[in-house]
Enzyme design. Structure first.
Site, mmCIF file in Angstrom:
data_model
loop_
_atom_site.group_PDB
_atom_site.id
_atom_site.type_symbol
_atom_site.label_atom_id
_atom_site.label_comp_id
_atom_site.label_asym_id
_atom_site.label_seq_id
_atom_site.Cartn_x
_atom_site.Cartn_y
_atom_site.Cartn_z
ATOM 1 N N LYS A 120 0.854 -1.195 0.000
ATOM 2 C CA LYS A 120 0.000 0.000 0.000
ATOM 3 C C LYS A 120 0.880 1.231 0.000
ATOM 4 C CE LYS A 120 -4.516 0.848 0.317
ATOM 5 N NZ LYS A 120 -5.608 -0.085 -0.010
HETATM 6 N N1 GLU Z 1 -7.177 0.243 -3.131
HETATM 7 C C1 GLU Z 1 -7.988 -0.892 -3.432
HETATM 8 C C2 GLU Z 1 -8.101 -1.793 -2.218
HETATM 9 O O1 GLU Z 1 -7.993 -1.357 -1.104
HETATM 10 C C3 GLU Z 1 -7.557 -1.604 -4.692
HETATM 11 C C4 GLU Z 1 -6.165 -2.115 -4.706
HETATM 12 C C5 GLU Z 1 -5.725 -2.629 -6.069
HETATM 13 O O2 GLU Z 1 -6.523 -2.667 -6.996
HETATM 14 O O3 GLU Z 1 -4.559 -2.996 -6.172
HETATM 15 O O4 GLU Z 1 -8.383 -2.951 -2.342
#
Ligand code: GLU
Length: 430
Positions: A120
């Site tokens: 993240k």
């Molecule tokens: N930010 C989104 C989540 O929390 C998507 C992450 C992604 O598609 O890699 O799942």
């Protein structure tokens, strides 16, 4: 119709958030690790993010002043594949939060069986107070700073709160300019014109809709006429409300950080979206009344969808929840203390790592399409994603029945056992 002035305090937190969001994620992990009796060494590995990068992002603002923003990229665990996870722009972003979000991505990818580890990123900034040009400069410098970690085989960012296809396009372009060739697989959630996938914009909200449908089937709840309350009306909350309305659900209340609207007779999610785009908040929808954050959480309804920040359902407001099912569009909206209260009350909670996994599942499809240079039609994408979420739901539901635990713990048991297996089979280097 009468336009009611909104409560200016609506949307603010109604209690104290936990001191550490990562502590909350660790507590969830430890409960699953205890139940599985996993090896102490593996427990230590999974309790510690593999990499935590903090960067300074100097940006020349439009008035000529140079400001320095703090940015992060965390890779929690890469045993099952490259890192995957979004990038968040929000004033409250901290390393602690990004570590928790990265850990949740590890579990999310594991339970849906997609071959990624968890990662993240985030930048502490207020995108609402920045011009498009400032956002672009900040994004390009952030992308450059984290380029030592990311890559199509290493770690693939995506949109999260306050980031979108436009920002993904800048990241893709920045990395491509460094290399001198186009690298579509560096990020997902890109515009379709540059290698994005059909269906990605709606994917997280669509996954929430599927999770609600699967939960309703188990609860014997008819979606037609089911009343829903949505906290947070960004991409996830608004899409889920719109798709659930197509299934017959009735939106009775919605809130965001600036306001709220409650109308028992039902609010059209599309009209509410248009109202939000023109006024900047879902508050003050014609004919509706404002409700406080505490009232919103305790409205009698069938489906409650928290789709905003972490720790919104806590020890101080969980007892008031009067929904039959809570479906977590946000990451980490329910604290462990609130989980216990909701379980005692018999409220089903479909955990974030299952309920909002539709986004990363379609991100995976986007990455596969980019690598193959071969693109699928929307029918194929939606059908394949639906199957993954529905099958994961069924598997987790079966575990929860067999082990007599709630759905979060069942999902965590599945996730942690898959990680344990991957770590064991790879062995410890050197
Ligand atoms: N930010 C989104 C989540 O929390 C998507 C992450 C992604 O598609 O890699 O799942």
């Amino acid at each position: 119709m009468l336009k009611i002035q909104n409560d200016p305090t609506a949307g603010h937190d109604s209690g104290t958030p936990p001191a550490s969001i990562y502590g909350m994620a660790l507590e969830q992990f430890q409960a699953a690790a205890d139940r599985l009796g996993i090896d102490e060494g593996i427990r230590r590995v999974l309790s510690t993010p593999k990499r935590e990068l903090t960067v300074a992002i100097p940006v020349r603002m439009d008035d000529g002043e140079v400001r320095v923003f703090r940015g992060y990229r965390v890779q929690h665990n890469l045993s099952r594949g490259p890192g995957k996870g979004g990038i968040r722009y929000h004033p409250d972003v901290t390393l602690d939060e990004v570590k928790a979000l990265a850990m949740w991505m590890t579990w999310k990818c594991a339970i849906t069986g997609i071959p990624y580890g968890g990662a993240k990123g985030g930048v502490a900034c207020d995108p609402r107070g920045m011009s498009e040009a400032e956002l672009e400069r900040m994004t390009r410098r952030y992308a450059t700073e984290i380029s030592i970690l990311i890559g199509p085989d290493r770690d693939i960012p995506a949109p999260d709160m306050n980031t979108d296809g436009r920002i993904m396009a800048w990241i893709m372009d920045t990395i491509s300019m460094h290399g001198g060739f186009t690298v579509p697989g560096i990020v997902t959630g890109k515009p379709v014109s540059i290698g994005g996938s059909l269906g990605r914009v709606d994917a997280t909200g669509r996954g929430v809709m599927i999770a609600v449908r699967e939960a309703a089937a188990r609860l014997g709840m008819d979606l037609r006429g089911a009343r829903m309350v949505v906290q947070g009306y960004g991409n996830v909350g608004s899409t889920a409300a719109r798709l659930l309305a197509q299934e017959g659900c009735v939106l009775i209340a919605a809130a965001d950080s600036l306001g709220s609207s409650y109308y028992e007779g039902g609010i059209d999610p599309n009209d509410l979206g248009a109202h939000e785009r023109s006024t900047g908040t879902v508050g003050g929808y014609p004919g509706s009344e404002p409700v406080s954050p505490r009232e919103l959480m305790s409205l009698p309804c069938d489906i409650l969808i928290p789709a905003a920040l972490e720790a919104q359902i806590r020890g101080d407001n969980a007892a008031g929840v009067r929904a039959r099912v809570v479906v977590e569009g946000a990451n980490g909206p329910t604290t462990p203390e609130a989980d216990r209260i909701l379980e005692d009350k018999g409220v089903m909670v479909v955990p974030d790592i299952l309920a909002n996994a539709g986004g990363v599942v379609v991100s995976y499809f986007e990455w596969v399409q980019d690598i193959q240079r071969y693109f699928w039609d929307i029918g194929e994408i939606n059908q394949k994603m639906d199957r993954i979420i529905a099958d994961s739901f069924a598997e987790i539901f079966a575990i929860s029945q067999r082990e007599k635990v709630d759905l979060r713990e069942a999902a965590m048991l599945l996730a942690v056992s898959r990680l344990e297996e991957a770590i064991k089979v790879r062995g410890l280097y050197p």
